[in-house]
Scaffold this active site. Structure first.
Site, PDB file in Angstrom:
ATOM      1  N   ASP A 129       0.808  -1.214   0.000  1.00 12.24           N
ATOM      2  CA  ASP A 129       0.000   0.000   0.000  1.00 12.24           C
ATOM      3  C   ASP A 129       0.842   1.266   0.000  1.00 12.24           C
ATOM      4  O   ASP A 129       0.345   2.333  -0.343  1.00 12.24           O
ATOM      5  CB  ASP A 129      -0.945   0.003   1.201  1.00 12.24           C
ATOM      6  CG  ASP A 129      -2.397  -0.149   0.788  1.00 12.24           C
ATOM      7  OD1 ASP A 129      -2.633  -0.556  -0.360  1.00 12.24           O
ATOM      8  OD2 ASP A 129      -3.282   0.142   1.602  1.00 12.24           O
ATOM      9  N   ASP A 454     -12.518  -7.292   8.881  1.00 11.02           N
ATOM     10  CA  ASP A 454     -12.680  -8.728   9.045  1.00 11.02           C
ATOM     11  C   ASP A 454     -13.946  -9.053   9.837  1.00 11.02           C
ATOM     12  O   ASP A 454     -14.762  -9.868   9.410  1.00 11.02           O
ATOM     13  CB  ASP A 454     -11.444  -9.323   9.728  1.00 11.02           C
ATOM     14  CG  ASP A 454     -11.005  -8.516  10.949  1.00 11.02           C
ATOM     15  OD1 ASP A 454     -11.640  -7.487  11.252  1.00 11.02           O
ATOM     16  OD2 ASP A 454     -10.025  -8.918  11.595  1.00 11.02           O
TER      17      ASP A 454
END
Length: 739
Positions: A129, A454
């Site tokens: 990233d 998540d």
């Protein structure tokens, strides 16, 4: 006795319900509930402590749902047929080369490439990233070393495929290499170790390369274009696709485009880009997600996951993912920060597995691609989206022709390119603008409504659509499938907990609250999810118990506990401690008083630090005064001062404002204890303060490391002086105003 599923010769896994443990849990829960209800009934309706007790009871009730039916599973990967194995895409995510050192990240990548799985059906994707040229260079060097390391692991049956761990450990082989290769091992090991040291040296030199660092600045982390590269050697193209058992797994480097004006959605956004890029390159039906520091510790982990995914079941094929536990290689024997997360991975996930499955846990899970795309179990066929028109697919998934085509193909039908050439749409699907006008992050892929992607994705995207999961916890005699690293600085631990708690509380207070979805998911399962959504509310209850009894005891003459029910409250307290001790001892397979005490102490500390600031952050965000109230601070994976952690000494170095409430309450408690006892001695009357006296002594014992860090230590890792000064002033103010 446990109830095992019949172990047929061709059965790939078994499951056992631990009936004795379930019976004990239910007995203790019933006893505690009766005691708590009796004690609370004596509270006055206008007593603030009644609200604290009700919050504690509410959270305790939610926490008991995963304790009702704990199960254990076993997988038999030796019964799998390798020619029938589906493709798997391993996704490794990294975001900061300073906090996540390149050598550690590459150990995770290399260990994934060396998994015991047909190489032609295994592809490893690395999401960078930060767009760092150092990470890309390290990935290229890692692939070059993996071309030697992967055959070495296959030849000698290496048990742990992480080279750093392998060369530092004595437990290195699982016997797969056979005696014919034994005489070659010593020479090959030295040769490969020298190559690994050369690889590490090359990466470390690149880290300090001025020319490389000048080509990339920290500002570029949030402002860089997309770069996708298949890292391969032309020699690998000579490997036939039909001989994919011995093929070299492919490595694909992905750095998505990031611009300051575009929301990047943190890890969820990075994983969604990997889903799209991988659909163009390998399009495997299953994806294994790993954090950059969570290296593979056994080569059989993916095969174990396939034992559950490929097992023929009597009911509909509704298994979305296999979750492995998070284990850590740098845990101290005296885990003062409760980094082991024992209550999650050794206790409650087993109980959730007995309902419909554990919570998706960020790393170490093997997931069906079509499930995370938004399919339902009833439509999960080879072409779950075949009934959709092309226009509808593009509205939902974006305007990449290649990606839309991959949705209509049988998953895994795309063959990874070995000549470094990329599909035309690879950079398109990694661009900032690609998700505009699509359902990505809302109905497709990992969801964006929470920083704990998540937790939220597992519940809303999978369970509420009818999917289930299983928890693959290794037997005590087997090594952990994956090993990660924990923060060893207290501030990092508290900031990490603040991020988790704020993200989950934001979900709990939104329209997506798990308790409001009990029609889609069973009530006990919803309660298990809701416990984590509201766990931050412990802050309110602990804050009440850390102030009201203290001020009451300091004033003298009155008690915060009703006289008629003081024994009931004492019984509730003992019941809670006993239940926790039994829970810890069962998980640790022995009487673990030290682990129990460490968890008690950190539970109280976390409640008035990470959880308290999480509540404040979410509250400000809800009233529109917080701006970006829920942050996403990375914890450092770089080496820091681990000596104090290993010695069981709290490391307060660099502690921020998050510690201030805990130190203030520690001083308030100790001052009230000394002042209250002094008043009792002077007056000669003890009154009805036995409950407060016991509570203050217990809190003093719990908070002793804070007191020690403020006044008794002189090392650099003591509590910062400014925090101590502010705590003294705030505690004195509270005593003067209310004492």
């Amino acid at each position: 006795m446990a109830e095992p599923l019949q172990d047929a010769p061709h059965q790939l896994h078994t499951v056992e319900v631990d009936q004795p443990l379930a019976a004990v849990n239910r007995l203790l829960a019933g006893l505690h509930l009766a005691l708590a209800a009796t004690a609370i009934s004596h509270r006055g309706v206008h007593d603030i402590m009644l609200a604290a007790d009700l919050v504690l009871l509410f959270l305790w009730l939610l926490s008991q749902a995963p304790m009702l039916r704990p199960v254990s599973r076993a997988a038999f990967p030796g019964r799998l047929s390798h020619p029938a194995l589906p493709g798997v895409d391993v996704m490794v995510v990294t975001a900061d080369p300073d906090k996540e050192p390149a050598v550690k990240v590459m150990n995770t990548v290399i260990s994934a490439m060396a998994l015991d799985y047909p190489g032609g059906r295994l592809t490893v994707y690395l999401s960078d990233d930060a767009g760092s040229p150092l990470t890309l260079l390290a990935a290229r060097k890692a692939y070059a070393f993996a071309r030697v390391w992967v055959p070495f692991c296959r030849k000698y049956g290496v048990q742990c495929p992480c080279p750093e761990r392998f060369f530092a450990s004595n437990d290195q082989l699982d016997g797969g290499g056979g005696v014919d290769h034994h005489h070659e091992l010593a020479d090959d090991k030295i040769r490969v170790k020298n190559m690994y040291e050369a690889f590490k040296k090359g990466v470390e030199e690149a880290t300090h390369d001025a020319a490389l660092s000048q080509s990339w600045t920290k500002a570029a982390r949030q402002d860089h274009g997309a770069h996708v590269e298949i890292i391969a050697d032309k020699q690998d193209s000579s490997v036939s696709n039909s001989d994919d058992e011995d093929a070299m797994p492919s490595l694909v480097y992905v750095s998505r485009e990031k611009r300051p004006a575009w929301a990047h959605h943190f890890k969820a956004g990075a994983l969604n880009v990997l889903l799209r890029v991988s659909s163009l390159v390998s399009n495997a039906p299953y994806v294994l997600v790993l954090d950059c520091d969570m290296y593979c510790n056994t080569r059989s982990s993916v095969l174990e996951a396939m034992c559950f995914h490929l097992h023929r079941r009597r009911r509909a094929d509704d298994l979305a993912f296999v979750q492995f536990p998070q284990k850590f290689h740098n845990l101290s024997s005296n885990d003062i920060y409760a980094n082991e997360l024992r209550s999650i991975f050794s206790t409650r996930w087993k109980g959730l597995d007995g309902l419909r499955g554990p919570i998706l846990s960020g790393t170490g899970f093997c997931l069906r691609r079509d499930a995370v795309y938004g399919a339902r179990p009833s439509s999960s066929q080879d072409h779950p989206f075949s009934s959709m028109e092309v226009g509808e697919l593009k509205t939902r998934f974006g305007h990449s022709n290649g990606h839309v085509a991959s949705l209509r193909r049988t998953a895994g039908s795309t063959t990874t390119s070995r000549d470094g050439l990329l599909p035309e749409d690879a950079r398109l699907v990694a661009s900032c603008e690609y998700e505009t006008g699509t359902r990505w992050g809302d109905e497709v892929g990992f969801l964006y409504q929470s920083v704990v992607e998540d937790y939220f994705t597992g519940y809303r995207q999978l369970y509420c659509r009818g999917w289930t999961s299983v928890y693959c916890y290794p037997a005590p005699s087997r090594p952990a499938p994956f090993l990660g690293s924990v923060p060893t600085n207290l501030n990092d631990v508290l900031v990490q907990n603040k991020r988790w708690m704020s993200g989950m509380l934001a979900v709990g207070l939104s329209k997506h609250c798990p308790l409001g979805s009990s029609l889609a998911v069973s009530l006990p399962h919803s309660m298990g999810f809701a416990y984590y959504a509201f766990m931050a509310l412990y802050a309110f209850a602990v804050l009440c118990y850390a102030t009201v009894p203290q001020l009451s005891f300091f004033r003298g003459g009155t008690s915060s506990f009703p006289e008629a029910s003081s024994l009931w409250f004492a019984a509730v307290f003992v019941s809670s401690l006993l239940q926790h001790l039994i829970e810890v001892s069962v998980a640790k397979r022995g009487l673990e008083v030290r682990t129990w005490w460490n968890e008690q102490r950190f539970w109280a500390l976390n409640a008035v630090t990470g959880q308290l600031f999480a509540c404040l952050s979410v509250a400000l965000d809800l009233v529109g005064a917080g701006g970006r109230a829920v942050d996403f601070d990375l914890t450092s994976k770089a080496s820091d001062n681990v000596r104090l952690y290993r010695d069981g000494v709290f490391d307060f170095a660099g502690c921020s404002t998050v510690l201030l409430p805990a130190t203030t309450l520690c001083l308030l408690n100790d001052a009230a204890l000394v002042g209250g006892v002094w008043k009792m001695v002077i007056s000669g009357s003890r009154g009805h303060v036995s409950a407060e006296l016991f509570l203050l002594c217990y809190v003093a014992a719990l908070s002793y490391p804070l007191l020690q860090g403020m006044f008794l230590r002189r090392d650099p890792a003591r509590v910062p002086a400014w925090i101590t000064a502010m705590s003294v002033g705030m505690a004195a103010t509270l005593l003067s105003l209310f004492g």
